[in-house]
Scaffold this motif. Structure first.
Motif, short mmCIF file in Angstrom:
data_model
loop_
_atom_site.label_atom_id
_atom_site.label_comp_id
_atom_site.label_asym_id
_atom_site.label_seq_id
_atom_site.Cartn_x
_atom_site.Cartn_y
_atom_site.Cartn_z
N ASP A 93 22.94 31.33 -5.99
CA ASP A 93 23.71 31.87 -4.97
C ASP A 93 23.25 31.55 -3.69
OD1 ASP A 93 25.52 32.56 -7.10
OD2 ASP A 93 25.47 34.59 -6.65
N GLY A 94 24.02 31.11 -2.59
CA GLY A 94 23.54 30.81 -1.48
C GLY A 94 24.93 30.99 -0.27
N GLU A 95 24.92 29.94 0.77
CA GLU A 95 25.77 30.05 1.99
C GLU A 95 26.04 28.91 2.12
OE1 GLU A 95 25.12 34.01 4.54
OE2 GLU A 95 23.46 32.54 4.55
N PHE A 96 27.23 28.24 2.75
CA PHE A 96 27.63 26.99 3.07
C PHE A 96 28.07 27.28 4.64
CE2 PHE A 96 31.51 28.42 1.41
CZ PHE A 96 32.36 27.87 2.13
N GLU A 97 27.78 26.51 5.38
CA GLU A 97 28.40 26.26 6.89
C GLU A 97 29.40 25.03 6.83
OE1 GLU A 97 24.47 27.30 9.85
OE2 GLU A 97 25.09 25.32 9.61
N VAL A 98 30.63 25.48 7.71
CA VAL A 98 31.86 24.67 7.62
C VAL A 98 31.54 23.88 9.21
CG1 VAL A 98 34.13 24.30 8.22
CG2 VAL A 98 33.35 26.31 6.62
N LEU A 99 31.10 22.49 8.59
CA LEU A 99 30.66 21.82 9.76
C LEU A 99 31.87 21.10 10.52
CD1 LEU A 99 27.85 19.79 8.11
CD2 LEU A 99 27.72 22.00 9.43
N ALA A 100 32.86 20.93 10.11
CA ALA A 100 34.24 20.36 10.34
C ALA A 100 35.28 20.52 9.68
CB ALA A 100 33.96 18.82 10.95
N ILE A 101 36.35 20.24 9.84
CA ILE A 101 37.43 20.02 9.14
C ILE A 101 38.44 18.83 9.46
CG2 ILE A 101 39.84 21.29 8.39
CD1 ILE A 101 38.48 23.94 9.01
N ALA A 102 38.96 18.23 8.71
CA ALA A 102 39.69 17.08 8.75
C ALA A 102 40.94 16.87 7.79
CB ALA A 102 38.90 15.87 8.58
N SER A 103 42.05 16.15 8.30
CA SER A 103 43.11 16.00 7.61
C SER A 103 43.69 14.71 7.77
CB SER A 103 44.34 17.07 8.09
OG SER A 103 45.42 17.09 7.30
N GLY A 155 32.77 5.79 13.77
CA GLY A 155 32.00 6.17 14.83
C GLY A 155 32.18 7.28 15.76
N ARG A 156 33.54 7.97 15.37
CA ARG A 156 34.25 8.94 16.02
C ARG A 156 33.46 10.13 15.68
NH1 ARG A 156 38.42 7.28 19.10
NH2 ARG A 156 39.49 5.52 18.63
N LEU A 157 33.22 10.34 14.43
CA LEU A 157 32.51 11.62 13.91
C LEU A 157 30.96 11.12 13.53
CD1 LEU A 157 32.86 14.60 13.04
CD2 LEU A 157 33.10 13.63 10.61
N ILE A 158 29.92 12.01 14.18
CA ILE A 158 28.46 11.80 13.90
C ILE A 158 28.19 13.04 12.95
CG2 ILE A 158 26.44 11.76 14.97
CD1 ILE A 158 27.87 10.56 17.65
N ILE A 159 27.66 12.52 11.96
CA ILE A 159 26.94 13.34 10.86
C ILE A 159 25.47 13.18 10.78
CG2 ILE A 159 26.90 14.04 8.44
CD1 ILE A 159 29.67 12.99 8.19
N ASP A 160 24.78 14.37 11.21
CA ASP A 160 23.33 14.44 11.09
C ASP A 160 23.10 14.97 9.92
OD1 ASP A 160 23.22 13.77 13.84
OD2 ASP A 160 22.98 15.98 14.47
N ARG A 163 16.44 14.44 5.24
CA ARG A 163 15.85 13.30 4.56
C ARG A 163 16.57 12.98 3.36
NH1 ARG A 163 9.25 14.28 5.34
NH2 ARG A 163 9.28 14.14 7.74
N ASP A 164 17.12 13.85 2.52
CA ASP A 164 17.76 13.61 1.20
C ASP A 164 19.32 13.20 1.42
OD1 ASP A 164 17.25 15.84 1.75
OD2 ASP A 164 16.46 17.08 -0.23
N GLY A 165 19.77 13.29 2.54
CA GLY A 165 20.90 12.74 2.69
C GLY A 165 22.21 13.84 2.81
N ALA A 166 21.46 15.07 2.89
CA ALA A 166 22.49 16.35 2.98
C ALA A 166 22.99 16.32 4.33
CB ALA A 166 22.12 17.46 2.39
N PRO A 167 24.28 16.48 4.89
CA PRO A 167 24.67 16.94 6.11
C PRO A 167 24.08 18.27 6.59
CG PRO A 167 26.56 16.86 4.62
CD PRO A 167 25.27 16.43 3.61
N ARG A 168 23.74 18.35 7.88
CA ARG A 168 23.36 19.49 8.41
C ARG A 168 24.20 19.72 9.84
NH1 ARG A 168 17.12 18.24 10.30
NH2 ARG A 168 17.48 16.27 11.53
N ARG A 169 24.82 18.78 10.34
CA ARG A 169 25.57 19.06 11.44
C ARG A 169 26.51 17.92 11.58
NH1 ARG A 169 23.44 22.94 11.29
NH2 ARG A 169 21.63 24.05 12.41
N ALA A 170 27.70 18.16 12.40
CA ALA A 170 28.68 17.24 12.42
C ALA A 170 29.45 17.53 13.81
CB ALA A 170 29.99 17.24 11.46
N ARG A 171 29.62 16.38 14.38
CA ARG A 171 30.31 16.69 15.94
C ARG A 171 30.99 15.27 16.34
NH1 ARG A 171 26.91 13.90 19.74
NH2 ARG A 171 24.93 13.27 18.95
N LEU A 172 31.87 15.31 17.05
CA LEU A 172 32.73 14.26 17.41
C LEU A 172 31.97 13.83 18.64
CD1 LEU A 172 36.34 16.04 17.72
CD2 LEU A 172 35.61 14.15 16.14
#
Length: 311
Positions: A93-103, A155-160, A163-172
């Motif tokens: 068990d752990g936690e997750f951060e909501v980085l962004a929401i899209a529709s 290119g409108r959304l930048i996802i940081d 190293r193993d590909g997991a997203p950690r930050r997202a911003r416009l």
């Protein structure tokens, strides 16, 4: 503590099986947890776990949905795009951060970062928040993942990523908190992400590692260590029958001590016949029986107690 670990002592104690049986039953409360089981070697048969969103986290996600979609969480129970891990591989068990929401106008989803982090490769961990009525969960997840891929490719959304590909930050790219427009091939989209200078996540919520077959009504129905121990021995069949009887009585509001007497007796006989597995239980039962007999020898007869009080 498991309900069955608490009920079993009462069942055997009330089944009139004698001091030894009652003591054996009481001892089950202290049966070792999974460490008492034979060590399991990781193999193809090891249980696989997915990551699920508990009910309280789903409610919190409902408050983050975009206008017109508030509370419309139809599918938001599973984090897709995550590997099916075993306990030995670190599923917990752990936690997750909501980085962004899209529709895209029909399906709405959240891009998340999971902690502890998992090696996700190029896939994105996503929670589908809403989808058209009757939509297939896997199809909705695939559509959501494609939308996030298109947003990143535009290119409108930048996802940081790690190293193993997991997203950690997202911003416009604009630094604003919201964007609405048209992507390639006329696909419309709306995105909400943390604006520049704001906290790096919209929310941080709990996530649960659970076998898909054990996820029921928003919670993980995990089996207790005692139940695993009992089912791992030669009396598995008798224990399962006893367990099923107890559950039926619980649902019907019946007294399981009386209703499950036959199953209790069969379980006790079986454990008596297999000391090689249940020996620790039986040894402690004999010790408890001796101790109980010693205590009983010092108990005063009620009539004698009354005469002493009168004097």
């Amino acid at each position: 503590m498991s309900r069955l670990r608490l009920l079993l002592p009462r069942a055997l104690g009330g089944a009139a099986l004698g001091v030894g049986a009652a003591s054996w039953l009481k001892r089950t409360v202290a049966v070792a947890e999974p460490a008492a089981e034979p060590a399991a070697s990781p193999d193809a048969d090891a249980p696989r776990y997915a990551l699920f969103v508990p009910l309280e986290a789903r409610r919190a996600l409902g408050k983050l949905t975009q206008p017109g979609k508030a509370g419309a969480i139809a599918l938001g129970e599973r984090v897709s795009g995550t590997p099916a891990l075993t306990a030995e591989e670190g599923a917990s068990d752990g936690e997750f951060e909501v980085l962004a929401i899209a529709s895209d106008g029909s399906t709405q989803s959240a891009l998340v970062a999971v902690y502890p982090p998992y090696a996700l490769g190029c896939r994105l961990p996503i929670v589908v928040l809403s989808a058209p009525d009757g939509a297939d969960a896997e199809a909705a997840e695939a559509a959501a993942e494609a939308l996030w891929g298109a947003l990143e490719a535009s290119g409108r959304l930048i996802i940081d990523r790690t190293r193993d590909g997991a997203p950690r930050r997202a911003r416009l790219r604009s630094g604003e908190g919201e964007w609405a427009g048209v992507l390639a091939r006329g696909r419309s989209a709306t995105v909400r992400a943390p604006r520049r200078g704001a906290p790096l996540a919209l929310a941080r919520l709990p996530v649960v590692a659970c076998a898909p077959s054990a996820w029921e009504k928003g919670e993980c129905v995990r089996e207790c260590g005692f139940c695993k121990f009992m089912k791992g021995g030669p009396c598995r069949e008798q224990f399962v029958a006893w367990e099923a009887c107890v559950e039926r009585c619980r649902d019907d509001g019946a007294d399981f001590v009386h209703e499950c007497g036959a199953q209790t007796l069969q379980l006790k006989r079986c454990t008596d016949e297999h000391p090689e597995y249940y020996g620790a239980l039986m040894a402690d039962a004999e010790e408890a029986a001796t101790e109980r007999a010693a205590i009983s020898s010092y108990e005063m007869d009620p009539a004698e107690a009354g005469s002493v009080s009168a004097n």
